[in-house]
Design a protein around this motif. Sequence first.
Motif, PDB file in Angstrom:
ATOM      1  N   UNK A  42      -1.937  -2.138   3.845  1.00  0.00           N
ATOM      2  CA  UNK A  42      -2.018  -3.114   2.764  1.00  0.00           C
ATOM      3  C   UNK A  42      -1.317  -2.588   1.512  1.00  0.00           C
ATOM      4  N   UNK A  43      -0.570  -3.476   0.844  1.00  0.00           N
ATOM      5  CA  UNK A  43       0.195  -3.082  -0.345  1.00  0.00           C
ATOM      6  C   UNK A  43      -0.714  -2.654  -1.493  1.00  0.00           C
ATOM      7  N   UNK A  44      -1.803  -3.405  -1.738  1.00  0.00           N
ATOM      8  CA  UNK A  44      -2.716  -3.049  -2.823  1.00  0.00           C
ATOM      9  C   UNK A  44      -3.394  -1.715  -2.548  1.00  0.00           C
ATOM     10  N   UNK A  45      -3.729  -1.484  -1.294  1.00  0.00           N
ATOM     11  CA  UNK A  45      -4.328  -0.210  -0.891  1.00  0.00           C
ATOM     12  C   UNK A  45      -3.362   0.940  -1.188  1.00  0.00           C
ATOM     13  N   UNK A  46      -2.102   0.729  -0.878  1.00  0.00           N
ATOM     14  CA  UNK A  46      -1.088   1.742  -1.142  1.00  0.00           C
ATOM     15  C   UNK A  46      -0.966   2.022  -2.643  1.00  0.00           C
ATOM     16  N   UNK A  47      -0.881   0.968  -3.453  1.00  0.00           N
ATOM     17  CA  UNK A  47      -0.721   1.130  -4.884  1.00  0.00           C
ATOM     18  C   UNK A  47      -1.928   1.832  -5.517  1.00  0.00           C
ATOM     19  N   UNK A  48      -3.118   1.441  -5.096  1.00  0.00           N
ATOM     20  CA  UNK A  48      -4.333   2.049  -5.655  1.00  0.00           C
ATOM     21  C   UNK A  48      -4.400   3.537  -5.347  1.00  0.00           C
ATOM     22  N   UNK A  49      -3.973   3.915  -4.164  1.00  0.00           N
ATOM     23  CA  UNK A  49      -3.995   5.327  -3.789  1.00  0.00           C
ATOM     24  C   UNK A  49      -2.964   6.113  -4.594  1.00  0.00           C
ATOM     25  N   UNK A  50      -1.779   5.572  -4.729  1.00  0.00           N
ATOM     26  CA  UNK A  50      -0.725   6.252  -5.491  1.00  0.00           C
ATOM     27  C   UNK A  50      -1.132   6.427  -6.951  1.00  0.00           C
ATOM     28  N   UNK A  51      -1.869   5.469  -7.477  1.00  0.00           N
ATOM     29  CA  UNK A  51      -2.258   5.516  -8.891  1.00  0.00           C
ATOM     30  C   UNK A  51      -3.161   6.697  -9.225  1.00  0.00           C
ATOM     31  N   UNK A  52      -3.762   7.336  -8.195  1.00  0.00           N
ATOM     32  CA  UNK A  52      -4.656   8.466  -8.461  1.00  0.00           C
ATOM     33  C   UNK A  52      -3.905   9.725  -8.858  1.00  0.00           C
ATOM     34  N   UNK A  53      -2.603   9.787  -8.576  1.00  0.00           N
ATOM     35  CA  UNK A  53      -1.800  10.901  -9.072  1.00  0.00           C
ATOM     36  C   UNK A  53      -1.385  11.928  -8.051  1.00  0.00           C
ATOM     37  N   UNK A  54      -2.011  11.978  -6.872  1.00  0.00           N
ATOM     38  CA  UNK A  54      -1.659  12.996  -5.899  1.00  0.00           C
ATOM     39  C   UNK A  54      -0.767  12.498  -4.781  1.00  0.00           C
ATOM     40  N   UNK A  55      -0.294  11.267  -4.910  1.00  0.00           N
ATOM     41  CA  UNK A  55       0.435  10.650  -3.812  1.00  0.00           C
ATOM     42  C   UNK A  55       1.702   9.959  -4.309  1.00  0.00           C
ATOM     43  N   UNK A  56       2.595   9.641  -3.366  1.00  0.00           N
ATOM     44  CA  UNK A  56       3.837   8.936  -3.691  1.00  0.00           C
ATOM     45  C   UNK A  56       4.285   8.148  -2.475  1.00  0.00           C
ATOM     46  N   UNK A  57       5.252   7.256  -2.677  1.00  0.00           N
ATOM     47  CA  UNK A  57       5.968   6.632  -1.577  1.00  0.00           C
ATOM     48  C   UNK A  57       7.403   6.408  -2.022  1.00  0.00           C
ATOM     49  N   UNK A  58       8.238   5.930  -1.122  1.00  0.00           N
ATOM     50  CA  UNK A  58       9.642   5.657  -1.427  1.00  0.00           C
ATOM     51  C   UNK A  58       9.875   4.155  -1.331  1.00  0.00           C
ATOM     52  N   UNK A  59      10.606   3.610  -2.292  1.00  0.00           N
ATOM     53  CA  UNK A  59      10.899   2.187  -2.278  1.00  0.00           C
ATOM     54  C   UNK A  59      12.113   1.889  -3.124  1.00  0.00           C
ATOM     55  N   UNK A  60      12.071   0.770  -3.840  1.00  0.00           N
ATOM     56  CA  UNK A  60      13.139   0.418  -4.773  1.00  0.00           C
ATOM     57  C   UNK A  60      12.501   0.216  -6.144  1.00  0.00           C
ATOM     58  N   UNK A  61      13.240  -0.388  -7.063  1.00  0.00           N
ATOM     59  CA  UNK A  61      12.747  -0.531  -8.428  1.00  0.00           C
ATOM     60  C   UNK A  61      11.459  -1.353  -8.481  1.00  0.00           C
ATOM     61  N   UNK A  62      10.752  -1.262  -9.583  1.00  0.00           N
ATOM     62  CA  UNK A  62       9.413  -1.849  -9.712  1.00  0.00           C
ATOM     63  C   UNK A  62       9.397  -3.362  -9.517  1.00  0.00           C
TER      64      UNK A  62
END
Length: 331
Positions: A244-264
């Motif tokens: 899930x996209x929201x699940x991904x964003x919420x996890x990344x927002x914690x600071x210890x994670x990242x992903x690869x994509x394009x501009x915001x």
Amino acid sequence: MQIVKEELLLEIKYLKYFQAVAAYGSINQAAKVMYISQPHLSHIIKEVEEEAGFELFQRTKQGCVLTKNGKKYLKHCEVILREIENLRQFSSEIQAGKSVMSISMTKFSHTAECFNRVCCRHWNLENYSYRLNEDSTMNVIDDVISGGANVGVIHFASQESNIMQKLFSDKELEFHPLATFLPYVCLASNHELLNGSSGIDISELKNYGFVRYIGQFEDFIYHITAENLHLDLNDSSRIVYVSDRAEQMNLISTGGFFTIGISEFSGQNSLYGVVSVPLMNCSEHIVFGIVTKRGGKLSDAEREFIDEVTESYRRLQMRENQTVRSGLGAD
């Protein structure tokens, strides 16, 4: 009225892959025809066998031969796949007269927002049926080929353009380019790696958790090369799989994670506290485009979606071009 956002059952696609291996008697040959890697197809066949509870093939030096149970299993699969096609035909007939839109896309919010905007403009129509499926590039293409979707929005590596063009030609698909982007790193807006930097070096990502969607192992954005360093993110020692996209964003927002994509995408930072910054020293690009069946008929809503996504990616391309020019000016 009906608006559906869904992911097709992977099991149905797996049955098609099993059917291809049975037809060609070779995982390697079936992989070429289905345009996936041999290791990926081997993994799929193993999963199908685990689900069945018995071996479907005998592996020999000459290839794969169906077992006795495998032959019976294939007959059931062929019945299922025929009925799926019959159901799609039946649905098309029932939906005659409705406003219909059937879209399949790789998982990028920029595309989903276009779908949402078209839906919102039509919310008060008396009768409509709209569908959005999110999947890997090859599964989106398969969705269009099989008739599960009439419009697909995909992405792939720029260096794979010749291979993809051959695929489109072989499968009688039309490809309409949208834009070409540099890869971006998506991470928390207060992430320690930012520290006033306008970009991230790929070597800096090794100590952080990589968040990725389930499946899609062959996606270009998980195999990144920058200068002399190649980083296959599938081999990362720290991976979190999400669907899930929201699940991904919420996890990344914690600071210890990242992903690869394009501009915001719009609202990314304000909604999730997540920003996207360029991946530095990366010569590879991500190509986005629309796939449709050659000569296929599109509904008014689907043509409206194509116009919407074309304009959206045109604006994104302009924004990135301005960012690149600004960066060159700063140098």
